[in-house]
Design an enzyme around this catalytic site. Structure first.
Site, PDB file in Angstrom:
ATOM      1  N   GLY A  17       0.859  -1.288   0.140  1.00  0.00           N
ATOM      2  CA  GLY A  17       0.230   0.077   0.088  1.00  0.00           C
ATOM      3  C   GLY A  17       1.162   1.245   0.040  1.00  0.00           C
ATOM      4  CB  CYS A  18       0.148   4.628  -1.231  1.00  0.00           C
ATOM      5  SG  CYS A  18      -1.273   4.797  -0.601  1.00  0.00           S
ATOM      6  CE1 TYR A  19      -3.425   6.890   3.693  1.00  0.00           C
ATOM      7  CE2 TYR A  19      -1.440   8.228   3.933  1.00  0.00           C
ATOM      8  CZ  TYR A  19      -2.814   8.148   3.708  1.00  0.00           C
ATOM      9  OH  TYR A  19      -3.813   9.192   3.496  1.00  0.00           O
TER      10      TYR A  19
END
Lengths: 335, 335, 335, 335
Positions: free
Chosen positions: C146-148
């Protein structure tokens, strides 16, 4: 104190009406409604928590007539007509923010839909105070002008007599995104709008005939209006750039200054106007420049206020015999 | 009516003071100045054209004392001290928006510069009404709190007794660009700020000791404050995210609600706060959430208003025996 | 040349995959699909007019297997699983951008939904190259992070051994609006987002368990992760601010520099990072600072690139035996 | 490989030149300079850390001539002339991004300053490839067009033969803030620009005579150009809205399509163009619409790329016998 109702409180212009009227010295909000009801205003508009505490009703003309003498309609076109008709029958004064009562019947039906209240359409007054202030005080039904037409007419009308009637008038309009309303669409998705600008509906926008019709009404001149709106990546504000060809040399700056010397809500500027200077206010700022026989007029308004809600309250002020600027904001959202 | 002066009218907080005071029911602006004078307010701030028409003076304490009973100083730190000293001697009440009178002498001299008015520093009152309202009414000199400290203290102080005193408290602060002032620099160049976000001065910001000092003063607890500000690409608004470790389980939402139940300008929210909902107002919106012994507090203010100018006028209201919210805006710049 | 397919081409990460792969020296796009098909890529994404001319198919695993050896899945969670399963059976290598193969079964089912491909879940490799580069080359199925989590893990993992294991780690994350996807909602309406910032889903975001799980996997330490995301008014970019408490004094800047000295796509900075400097690239910029035993780590990535699409192509590069940076952009969208 | 120099590397166009040339298959950057030297490129432009590692020189023509065959000058007007003169004497080919060699001597001296290199002015070629591609390959000195003129000429020239020569042509131009350069001023202060839009220098901008002169040169028609630029709150991008009056009815869409059917970097669109679709590329997107005899042309370019740096490299490609699109970006900064 005059009791007033706000019909269509969910959208941006509804919110702006509440913001103005909640502190108005002479208007008392006794009724707020949307299509569903069943919510408190401070939950519908969380920023108003602490400012107003009132249940939002499911709109009903009869109920309105029992508690209010004047109603502001912030509804989509077509929806307004049905409501206004009932309210007028019930002796409630109406300020309608939609397009339903702004135009001649033919024009309306060509650009919108079949009209459902032709009777009242005959008597509606176009609520642009600088030009129709003689008629507004006695009106029972005000057709509040469109945002683009407001900024365009105020800028252009003083110069119509000087413009070559055979030439084209071009209007390059630029509006903030609140002008598109709350509805979700690709056009209002942040990622599409941010860092972007584009024209839309070139020459085809419904405000074009509204502008042309009012110019004819006010000046007897059939102007060749060519209107192209653009979306700009700001929340509020509207900038109109008008380009035209003069018939003869004339002192355009003097003409503009003279024309509006007694108008409270027009500020004639000596440099090009900005949208921040009018944001949050009812002002229309106008600047004019010429280059040979080329004319450039730049005007700026807050599309939600002078372009809708504050102009509506100014009209209501005049209808009720108050000073036009009673309770109307002049303090801009600057910086 | 109380006559008031605004010293330092060129900057954003000066402009906001004018915007509030020009319509204040009890304060009358009799004097406006900056460092140079020789300009009309409506030319210094073109958005105020039509709102106010007054010459801007070159600041002079004696002149002020002849026309005003209270002065608002919107000057840079160090510049304020000289002025305040003279004004107090001349019996003018002072609300100072700079840092000059906020801190203990030692702290001030460590983070700013040598103090030039130690005598008055002893008597200044920190103008955070929710906590110092007992002292503000009788004050002759108010040290208006910094923007970051205002939003942080209001959010954090209710929880200090519940936070593990040995643990670190982290403050991730985010401010709009108006907080950096009008001065031109790479930090305020549109192209650098737009579409960007970054921390600056991590752990070293001068508001850090101000926060720590006031917490100690108010709670007797020496909190381990770790403050990191960030610049966000908006004009106005400040969001503080506070992270801390609780000593024991407690009902944080109930604590917050109870603590501020009588405070007009604090709104306790049940979802995370936004900066738009407080922009244009004196409100501080606060939200709190916990996760085991982790605490998260989110607070939002308008950095120019609650973070400076409207809080200054609230203080002046109290100093003059008026209701705290007299003439203070509660209507947000929404949408 | 390796033939590749892009499944889920309509969204932002799909568009970014096309932008990278269309000029990739070794990957050849032979198949692009979304859920409907029947449109050309240059009409689906008008900015690609002149860059690529290919029909978008209605996604079909069998068709893909006939023309491609590797497929990138840019689908919502749950939708990916069904597809990946078929593709792997058909011997197509898969890089999945969804969450479907990132987590342990229990965690996935707790935060998402029942898993439909437990068999392949056992063999998926978490595609964070700096940490799993030993496993990626031989993988047949990559779970793209995921990005975060990408930005958080890269910043935090080097310091886990130095952080007091009993203390809380706080992550204040800030993401541009493209992270919310193309879907229309109030959260992505320009008027709500512009000039605004707010936290959402405090402590409850699904990326929280992903971060905690990977830290445990990589360091054997069970970190107390407290994650609060915020939405910022920019199109792309992600800034993570991590706050933690160190167990002992240590040279944090040296630790960071040493840890990443051989990593191409990590840039250790000596001042706080900005999101513009990584926008358009696969870089993760990291800055660290300490204050006594307080730790502050600031990391920045492009949420659509390093947070999804470019990292996916880096993983594909490694799976196919190419240099990790082959065809990967290092040139930021600056100014 | 051709060795090239970049003179004036500090500004935005200098940065864009580096971004393009660092990965150019045939150009090799052997020299980068600004007015001071003594810094590494990756410190001058931190986003290029990891991309390029080269000392920035203090500009010297002799030094350049020893290491480069072609030089790009990204200097302010007037500064360019002195440099170009020396470089040409030293047999270095020059692509000048300033206005110094764009105009006829009289026009230049009327709008800029006394010319210091009249000799080379006679031989310079205006670097707008769509119109001057016959002359560019053999040129030793290219005058790279201004940003506004590039977008305007590409949109307008196809229609000049159809426009009523007695009528006025109006150009409402809108540019992102990077067009104003890095210099600090009130015009580029974030707080003034954000959420704002305004015209500046109406009818008086120096690009106006450049547009008029080139139209005359290309079509033998003396067009009545009326140019009004506006500043818009975005980093990059330029939208031109042209309004004109046609002499007779004609199929404007067919005219446009036909005119550019063989031009790689012109995309004729069937709906109004946006600035995001060209941002990051060398494309010029154009849309045209008519309403009776009214003509509306909308064109969009990236002001730093097609309006300066990428067009400069296209010109250099042609001067060196390469394909015009070698190393030139076609992938937009979308989303």
């Amino acid at each position: 104190m005059i009791n007033v109702a706000i019909v269509g409180a969910s959208g941006y212009t509804g919110l702006e009406l509440i913001k103005i009227l909640v502190n108005h010295p002479q208007f008392n909000i006794t009724y707020i409604s949307n299509s569903q009801g069943g919510i408190n205003v401070k939950d519908l508009h969380p920023s108003l928590d602490g400012v107003i505490d009132m249940e939002v009703q499911k709109a009903d003309a009869k109920d309105i007539s029992e508690v209010a003498e004047l109603a502001f309609l912030a509804l989509p076109h077509k929806a307004s007509m049905g409501f206004a008709k009932q309210l007028i029958e019930l002796k409630v004064k109406v300020v309608d923010l939609s397009a339903d009562y702004r135009l001649e019947l033919d024009t309306y039906e060509e650009y919108y839909c079949p009209h459902e209240d032709k009777e009242n359409l005959k008597h509606s007054i176009y609520g642009l105070p600088e030009f129709y202030d003689g008629l507004i005080p006695n009106a029972r039904l005000i057709a509040n002008p469109g945002c683009y037409p407001t900024a365009t007419l105020l800028a252009l009308v003083p110069f119509i007599p000087y413009i070559d009637p055979k030439s084209n008038i071009f209007i390059d309009a630029k509006s903030g995104v609140s002008g598109a309303g709350k509805k979700l669409s690709d056009t209002t998705h942040f990622v599409n709008v941010n860092e972007n600008i584009f024209a839309y509906n070139p020459f085809g926008h419904r405000h074009s005939p509204e502008i042309a019709e009012k110019i004819l009404e006010l000046t007897d001149i059939k102007a060749n209006i060519n209107f192209v709106p653009h979306l700009i990546p700001v929340n509020r504000g509207m900038l109109i750039s008008i380009y035209a060809t003069l018939e003869d040399v004339c002192d355009v700056k003097a003409i503009l200054k003279e024309f509006y010397k007694n108008d409270t809500f027009i500020r004639v500027k000596d440099k090009p106007v900005t949208i921040k200077d009018t944001a949050g206010t009812n002002y229309c700022d106008i600047f004019v420049e010429q280059n040979g026989n080329s004319l450039f007029i730049s005007s700026s308004i807050d599309n939600l206020l002078r372009g809708a809600s504050s102009q509506a309250v100014v009209n209501a002020n005049l209808m009720c015999g108050f000073d036009e600027d009673l309770g109307i904001s002049k303090i801009a959202y600057v910086p």
